[in-house]
Design a protein around this motif. Structure first.
Motif, PDB file in Angstrom:
ATOM      1  N   PRO A  76     -59.846  43.500  -6.291  1.00  0.00           N
ATOM      2  CA  PRO A  76     -59.699  42.059  -6.514  1.00  0.00           C
ATOM      3  C   PRO A  76     -61.029  41.322  -6.425  1.00  0.00           C
ATOM      4  O   PRO A  76     -61.199  40.280  -7.022  1.00  0.00           O
ATOM      5  CB  PRO A  76     -58.757  41.610  -5.393  1.00  0.00           C
ATOM      6  CG  PRO A  76     -58.071  42.854  -4.947  1.00  0.00           C
ATOM      7  CD  PRO A  76     -59.064  43.964  -5.144  1.00  0.00           C
ATOM      8  N   ARG A  77     -61.954  41.854  -5.637  1.00  0.00           N
ATOM      9  CA  ARG A  77     -63.273  41.243  -5.551  1.00  0.00           C
ATOM     10  C   ARG A  77     -64.230  42.059  -6.405  1.00  0.00           C
ATOM     11  O   ARG A  77     -63.834  42.960  -7.131  1.00  0.00           O
ATOM     12  CB  ARG A  77     -63.754  41.234  -4.096  1.00  0.00           C
ATOM     13  CG  ARG A  77     -63.073  40.221  -3.252  1.00  0.00           C
ATOM     14  CD  ARG A  77     -63.736  40.059  -1.893  1.00  0.00           C
ATOM     15  NE  ARG A  77     -63.613  41.234  -1.059  1.00  0.00           N
ATOM     16  CZ  ARG A  77     -63.514  41.190   0.280  1.00  0.00           C
ATOM     17  NH1 ARG A  77     -63.524  40.043   0.896  1.00  0.00           N
ATOM     18  NH2 ARG A  77     -63.412  42.301   0.981  1.00  0.00           N
ATOM     19  N   THR A  78     -65.517  41.737  -6.301  1.00  0.00           N
ATOM     20  CA  THR A  78     -66.519  42.491  -7.050  1.00  0.00           C
ATOM     21  C   THR A  78     -67.201  43.553  -6.195  1.00  0.00           C
ATOM     22  O   THR A  78     -67.879  44.429  -6.726  1.00  0.00           O
ATOM     23  CB  THR A  78     -67.600  41.536  -7.587  1.00  0.00           C
ATOM     24  OG1 THR A  78     -68.026  40.697  -6.520  1.00  0.00           O
ATOM     25  CG2 THR A  78     -67.051  40.681  -8.709  1.00  0.00           C
ATOM     26  N   GLU A  79     -67.061  43.449  -4.882  1.00  0.00           N
ATOM     27  CA  GLU A  79     -67.700  44.414  -3.982  1.00  0.00           C
ATOM     28  C   GLU A  79     -66.912  44.466  -2.692  1.00  0.00           C
ATOM     29  O   GLU A  79     -66.016  43.664  -2.469  1.00  0.00           O
ATOM     30  CB  GLU A  79     -69.131  43.954  -3.632  1.00  0.00           C
ATOM     31  CG  GLU A  79     -70.165  44.326  -4.665  1.00  0.00           C
ATOM     32  CD  GLU A  79     -71.562  44.049  -4.141  1.00  0.00           C
ATOM     33  OE1 GLU A  79     -71.858  44.495  -3.031  1.00  0.00           O
ATOM     34  OE2 GLU A  79     -72.337  43.394  -4.855  1.00  0.00           O
ATOM     35  N   MET A  80     -67.320  45.384  -1.806  1.00  0.00           N
ATOM     36  CA  MET A  80     -66.777  45.451  -0.452  1.00  0.00           C
ATOM     37  C   MET A  80     -65.251  45.531  -0.472  1.00  0.00           C
ATOM     38  O   MET A  80     -64.557  44.729   0.137  1.00  0.00           O
ATOM     39  CB  MET A  80     -67.206  44.219   0.362  1.00  0.00           C
ATOM     40  CG  MET A  80     -68.672  43.983   0.405  1.00  0.00           C
ATOM     41  SD  MET A  80     -69.559  45.303   1.234  1.00  0.00           S
ATOM     42  CE  MET A  80     -68.975  45.117   2.901  1.00  0.00           C
ATOM     43  N   ASP A  81     -64.726  46.496  -1.197  1.00  0.00           N
ATOM     44  CA  ASP A  81     -63.286  46.557  -1.336  1.00  0.00           C
ATOM     45  C   ASP A  81     -62.859  48.005  -1.551  1.00  0.00           C
ATOM     46  O   ASP A  81     -63.694  48.891  -1.696  1.00  0.00           O
ATOM     47  CB  ASP A  81     -62.852  45.679  -2.518  1.00  0.00           C
ATOM     48  CG  ASP A  81     -61.560  44.927  -2.208  1.00  0.00           C
ATOM     49  OD1 ASP A  81     -60.697  45.507  -1.533  1.00  0.00           O
ATOM     50  OD2 ASP A  81     -61.437  43.774  -2.647  1.00  0.00           O
ATOM     51  N   ASN A  96     -57.547  34.915  -3.725  1.00  0.00           N
ATOM     52  CA  ASN A  96     -57.283  36.184  -3.047  1.00  0.00           C
ATOM     53  C   ASN A  96     -56.886  36.108  -1.585  1.00  0.00           C
ATOM     54  O   ASN A  96     -56.311  37.054  -1.058  1.00  0.00           O
ATOM     55  CB  ASN A  96     -58.509  37.103  -3.152  1.00  0.00           C
ATOM     56  CG  ASN A  96     -58.578  37.790  -4.496  1.00  0.00           C
ATOM     57  OD1 ASN A  96     -57.588  38.380  -4.965  1.00  0.00           O
ATOM     58  ND2 ASN A  96     -59.715  37.704  -5.154  1.00  0.00           N
ATOM     59  N   ARG A 113     -59.179  38.860   1.951  1.00  0.00           N
ATOM     60  CA  ARG A 113     -60.348  38.854   1.069  1.00  0.00           C
ATOM     61  C   ARG A 113     -60.970  37.475   0.899  1.00  0.00           C
ATOM     62  O   ARG A 113     -60.573  36.726   0.015  1.00  0.00           O
ATOM     63  CB  ARG A 113     -59.955  39.395  -0.310  1.00  0.00           C
ATOM     64  CG  ARG A 113     -59.662  40.865  -0.294  1.00  0.00           C
ATOM     65  CD  ARG A 113     -59.386  41.415  -1.668  1.00  0.00           C
ATOM     66  NE  ARG A 113     -59.198  42.841  -1.559  1.00  0.00           N
ATOM     67  CZ  ARG A 113     -58.078  43.405  -1.111  1.00  0.00           C
ATOM     68  NH1 ARG A 113     -57.044  42.668  -0.782  1.00  0.00           N
ATOM     69  NH2 ARG A 113     -57.997  44.711  -1.016  1.00  0.00           N
ATOM     70  N   VAL A 114     -61.983  37.175   1.713  1.00  0.00           N
ATOM     71  CA  VAL A 114     -62.793  35.992   1.436  1.00  0.00           C
ATOM     72  C   VAL A 114     -63.743  36.372   0.296  1.00  0.00           C
ATOM     73  O   VAL A 114     -64.082  37.534   0.129  1.00  0.00           O
ATOM     74  CB  VAL A 114     -63.586  35.518   2.667  1.00  0.00           C
ATOM     75  CG1 VAL A 114     -62.648  35.149   3.798  1.00  0.00           C
ATOM     76  CG2 VAL A 114     -64.557  36.581   3.138  1.00  0.00           C
ATOM     77  N   VAL A 149     -66.949  37.270  -1.713  1.00  0.00           N
ATOM     78  CA  VAL A 149     -68.292  37.741  -1.371  1.00  0.00           C
ATOM     79  C   VAL A 149     -69.261  37.136  -2.388  1.00  0.00           C
ATOM     80  O   VAL A 149     -68.845  36.603  -3.424  1.00  0.00           O
ATOM     81  CB  VAL A 149     -68.375  39.283  -1.356  1.00  0.00           C
ATOM     82  CG1 VAL A 149     -67.489  39.838  -0.261  1.00  0.00           C
ATOM     83  CG2 VAL A 149     -67.995  39.887  -2.698  1.00  0.00           C
TER      84      VAL A 149
END
Lengths: 286, 746
Positions: A183-188, B656, B676-677, B679
């Protein structure tokens, strides 16, 4: 808690054989140390493999590459020949954690952590990678796909540990790619992951393919139907659609906090198509 | 800046510039002392045992096995605390459960031991017998008759019969006649919206160190947005006199409203009292997510009527907020703010405060307003687009202005909403081209802002430098802005002023750092304290010159004769007056204590471009611009930071961030991996445009800026997603599985 840091595989095997309690293998520690910090793991002993000869090196072997079990993602990314031959495996390993984690995290550790969502594993399975395992009965080679048996579980026997991962030689016009959805671009962590490896002939027809999916089953799965959909085709639109359908059909995910069954099933097909297009371009197709 | 030219304010020399922040070097070199960095000799480690159940009666707690462990110095349960006063009863019950554990993570016992390992091991030896009860975590489910009941007898007289005892209160605001207004509409949109609970997500977990002597004198160091609040609450819970408990605030790694109450502090003090040793407590991230802060989740019905030329004829909203296990969700503020940006003849909001088996909500940046704005601004967007109207024009047509009667009651003085809308319309972002699967959204937001009890002391040192003591933890640059305002008023360089956050023994009562109040209220007090010091310095100069104090004026950092009749005297600088202070009456200081009104409401308009991946439902933020009225930006870089920070938290809320509960009522994502904050790589640089429509209630025109910026982004992002994808998302977060399912349903 006891900390062991042997310098040879033989010594490591001896130390492991002597353990009666919970002894964990420490490579990069990016899973183990976090688990210990959060109270999820309280081992009696730790065996650090980083000082064992060969564990931190990448060596050429039979035209392929033997990657030591303690080689970090950063070290792989800095190895030009490895990147040229197996860009998908390197990029998959490069997705594990942040830049800081990349300095420690290893492909072998990612494999033995046995998460269905492990990023490097679908890429390794698509690559046909083989793990070398040392243990009380000597050394054996085993396809990477056969190491994880379920979430957090492996086929390794008592006293066994992975010493290296072997990535085979590449013919011309062959390449690979790995994509994951987060869902994010990193750290997942991958909600779905897909590794695709292909070989093309001079006319651009696919002669060999292997496709693997992560996070859609209790272990990373290889999808032979997806490979069949590609072989003999120029990876054109009908072939890619067939690949997509095969991957969605092979996916048997669960719904959890990271994604639903419907989402993972659909996105498995989407990622397979996108990864195949990248691999095709890398393999030098017109 | 024609929009800003209403004022006849002074020309500033320091205010409006961007000097270095005074806490910068310590923070980037790791020297700053946050909550967990404070230590004391003989200190013990305190840990909390937390309920694994969402709702359970505590049948018994046996601590004897834990107490027998060598190295364990004290074990605390609710039985150690006296019956609390009514105003702190819920706070104490949240810090240490009484008869029932009301949510997953609710504290039930605590241990102080000589090491973390001993404390962790001993925690496992506390035997708690629970009788597990049915639970409810959803606001709509909790309101229904027959829902599992958290508390009996907490419902107030505003709530009609027939609802669950979980419904605590009903709030109503507005004026006019909704039905008459709707009858004038060409189209009515009626929709239900949902938002999930989100956490403030501060990087620094809660931490404190408590010490209490046998003489009843106690000290507490903690990471908080209000150490005076911490003092008053803890003193009442522990049965101490406020004057005997000195609280010192540490540096703070983010608060966003979540540190305006106490969680560990009373427990740490009780452990210190029982053990006779200093006790330090630091939460893990999992504890932070399970047992502190989040904001309310909401379910909101909206009904808005509009004419085909874009005039809103009526606005109605019914808002249901669950605030966790205790009364006090911010639904009242959501109901007041929902339609606050608009000039409406017919407007009505109804709010319901509901309890559920979730952690007690804490304030989160403009508490209650972002969810309400999400619902109202989404519906307005749908109406505007349905008529083919420019969404900024529609908002301009209905915008509240000076003299508008606000939906929540008061009549607005000069406000900046129209300026933000016009500036947005003229900005290049508004006319920039968009590609395939891309869409642009806008939304407006409002926040009240606040004043509150405030004390400032300003001391002139013998060498002519200046120290300012304020009583509010610096969460948004207040030390820099206080130094700037003091320097501006005194006519000396910024570098000559150092501002500190003083402990509770040093100043009178100070309201917590909340309501975007500090630059306004503490700034006002700082300016007044500087003026008091100036009056004294003029008096000293008059004494030296042998003239009346009224004949002396303060210009550019020096006293000078006010006119030719005052005689010929060369100016005396602040440093010169300071140097002879001892011989002219003693040290010189100024102070000011106040509870200032006139905080000045604040408005913003946000504009965002998104791209939707039609195959995965992933949303990418391409471009984002914030237009907000700051009244007067004291330190523009901090103001921009507030605009950006609020926008980013709102983007996280929109896309999110969410509290995910399992069937068992246990929080599934108590960590930053699955909570999910955004990034850094998820976001473009957030562009900002500061507008300055001076607040008449502040000497320099300051309005609070910290909170308004989180109000518009939920709707702005949702509106942009709708424009990009063609589906209107009414439930947040717009996570990829949810959006993909909506795209497939279409």
């Amino acid at each position: 808690m006891h900390y062991h840091s042997p310098t040879s595989v033989e010594d490591a095997v001896k130390v492991l054989a002597a353990q009666s309690g919970d002894c964990r293998i420490l490579a990069g520690g990016t899973d183990l140390l976090v688990r210990m910090r959060s109270g999820l793991a309280e081992p009696d002993a730790i065996l650090d493999i980083k000082r064992i000869d060969g564990m931190r090196s990448i060596t050429r072997e039979e035209g392929g590459f033997r990657v030591g079990a303690a080689v970090s993602g950063t070290e792989m990314a800095e190895h030009a020949a490895l990147v040229a031959a197996w860009p998908g495996v390197v990029e998959a390993t490069g997705l594990i954690g942040s830049t800081q984690i990349q300095g420690r995290a290893t492909m072998a550790g990612n494999l033995c952590n046995a998460s269905p969502a492990a990023d490097s594993v679908p890429a390794m399975v698509a690559a046909g990678a083989v793990a070398q395992v040392a243990g009380p009965n000597g050394v054996r080679d085993i396809p990477v796909a056969q190491i994880p048996t379920g979430p957090g579980k492996t086929s390794l026997g008592p006293g066994e540990f992975v010493t290296s991962i072997f990535l085979p030689a590449r013919p011309d016009r062959a390449s690979d790619a790995y994509l994951r959805f987060i869902p994010r671009t990193e750290m997942d962590i991958a909600v779905v992951g897909c590794g695709v490896s292909i070989t093309l002939d001079a006319s651009g027809t696919c002669t060999e393919a292997r496709v693997a999916l992560g996070a859609v089953a209790p272990t990373v799965i290889e999808v032979p139907e997806a490979a069949t959909a590609l072989v003999g085709t120029p990876l054109d639109d009908p072939a890619l659609s067939a690949l997509s359908a095969a991957c969605s059909a092979a996916a048997s995910p669960i719904s959890d906090k990271r994604g639903t069954v419907e989402f993972r099933t659909h996105v498995a097909g989407v990622l397979a198509r996108r990864a195949a297009v990248i691999a095709k371009t890398r393999a030098g197709a017109a | 800046m024609a929009l800003d030219s209403k004022s006849e304010l002074r020309e500033f020399k320091i205010v409006g510039t961007r000097p270095l922040r005074p806490d910068g070097i310590d923070k980037v070199t790791g020297k700053a002392r946050f909550g967990a960095d404070i230590t004391a000799p003989g200190m013990l480690v305190g840990l909390v045992l937390r309920s694994p159940h969402a709702h359970a009666r505590i049948v018994s707690i046996d601590t004897s096995r834990a107490e027998a462990v060598p190295g364990v110095h004290a074990v605390v349960t609710r039985a150690d605390f006296a019956e609390p006063g009514e105003d702190v009863a819920d706070i104490l019950d949240n810090c240490m459960a009484g008869a029932k554990a009301l949510y997953d993570g609710h504290a039930v016992a605590a241990i102080a031991a000589s090491s973390g390992k001993i404390a962790r091991d001993a925690l496992k030896l506390i035997d708690v017998v629970y009788e597990v009860l049915p639970h409810v975590t959803d606001v709509d489910a909790a309101m229904k008759p027959g829902a599992p009941v958290l508390h009996e007898g907490r419902t107030d007289e505003t709530v009609p019969e027939g609802l669950s005892p979980n419904v605590i209160s009903r709030h109503e605001f507005g004026h006019g006649d909704i039905e008459a207004g709707l009858a004038q509409a060409d189209r009515i949109v009626e929709r239900t919206f949902q938002t999930e609970a989100t956490h403030q997500g501060y990087i620094e977990p809660h931490a404190c160190l408590a010490q209490m002597g046998p003489d009843g004198q106690a000290d507490l160091w903690c990471c908080t947005q209000g150490h005076y609040m911490a003092r008053n609450v803890c003193a009442e819970i522990l049965g101490l006199e406020q004057g005997q408990l000195r609280v010192t605030a540490s540096e703070i790694g983010g608060g966003f409203g979540g540190k305006t109450t106490v969680f560990l502090e009373p427990v740490a003090l009780m452990l210190a009292r029982k053990s006779g040793r200093p006790v330090k407590m630091v939460m893990t991230r999992s504890e932070v997510l399970r047992a502190t802060g989040p904001t309310a989740s909401s379910s909101i019905d909206v009904k808005i009527g509009m004419t085909k030329d874009g005039r809103i004829t009526a606005g109605f909203a019914e808002l249901r907020y669950q605030g966790g296990a205790y009364p006090g969700s911010p639904v009242d503020m959501g109901s007041m703010s929902a339609f606050a940006p608009y000039d409406l003849e017919h407007v009505k909001t109804i709010g319901w405060d509901v309890v559920t088996n979730r952690p007690k909500q804490a304030a989160y940046r403009a508490p209650g307003a972002p969810m309400a704005a999400f619902a109202v601004e989404s519906a307005i967007d749908e109406l505007a687009r349905g008529f083919g109207l420019d969404p900024l024009e529609v908002r301009l047509k209905n915008a509240a202005r000076e003299g508008t009667r606000a939906s929540y009651g008061p009549t607005y003085p000069a406000i900046g909403l129209e300026a933000t809308l016009r500036t947005a319309k003229d900005h290049p972002h508004w006319s920039a081209p968009l590609g395939e699967n891309q869409g642009r959204g806008v939304a407006c937001g409002f926040w009240f802002n606040f004043g509150g009890d405030t004390c400032v002391t300003l001391n002139i040192t013998p060498d002519g430098t200046v120290t300012v003591s304020e009583g509010n933890p610096d969460i948004g640059g207040s030390r820099a802005s206080m130094s700037m305002m003091a320097a501006e008023e005194l006519g000396i360089p910024y570098e000559k002023v150092r501002t500190i956050v003083a402990d509770t023994g040093s100043l009178g009562q100070n309201e917590v750092t909340d309501g975007s109040r500090v630059t306004f209220a503490v700034g006002l007090a700082t300016i007044e304290a500087a003026r008091a010091a100036i009056r004294e310095m003029c008096k000293r100069a008059a004494m030296v010159w042998g003239i009346e104090p009224e004949a002396v004026e303060w210009v550019d950092g020096a006293a000078q004769p006010a006119g030719p009749n005052a005689g010929e005297h060369p100016p005396m600088t602040l440093a010169e007056i300071a140097a002879i202070a001892s011989n002219t009456g003693g040290p010189i200081a100024g102070h000011h204590e106040a509870n200032p009104e006139g905080a000045g409401v604040s408005f913003a308009t946000h504009m965002v471009d998104t791209e939707v991946d039609p195959d995965t439902g992933a949303v990418k933020i391409l471009r984002y611009t914030v237009f907000q009225d700051a009244g007067k930006a004291i330190h523009p870089a901090y103001v921009e930071g507030q605009f950006q920070g609020g926008a980013v938290q709102g983007i996280g809320w929109a896309l999110n961030e969410e509290y995910i509960y399992g069937e068992d009522g246990v929080l599934q994502n108590a960590g930053f991996l699955d909570y999910r904050v955004p990034v850094a790589s998820d976001l473009p640089m957030i562009d900002t445009v500061i507008l300055e429509i001076p607040n008449p209630g502040h000497p320099y025109g300051v309005r609070g800026v910290g909170e308004t910026s989180i109000v518009p982004p939920l709707a702005a992002v949702a509106n942009a997603v709708s424009a990009a994808s063609g589906v209107r998302m009414t439930s947040l977060p717009i996570s990829p599985p949810k959006l993909l399912a909506a795209l497939h349903e279409r």
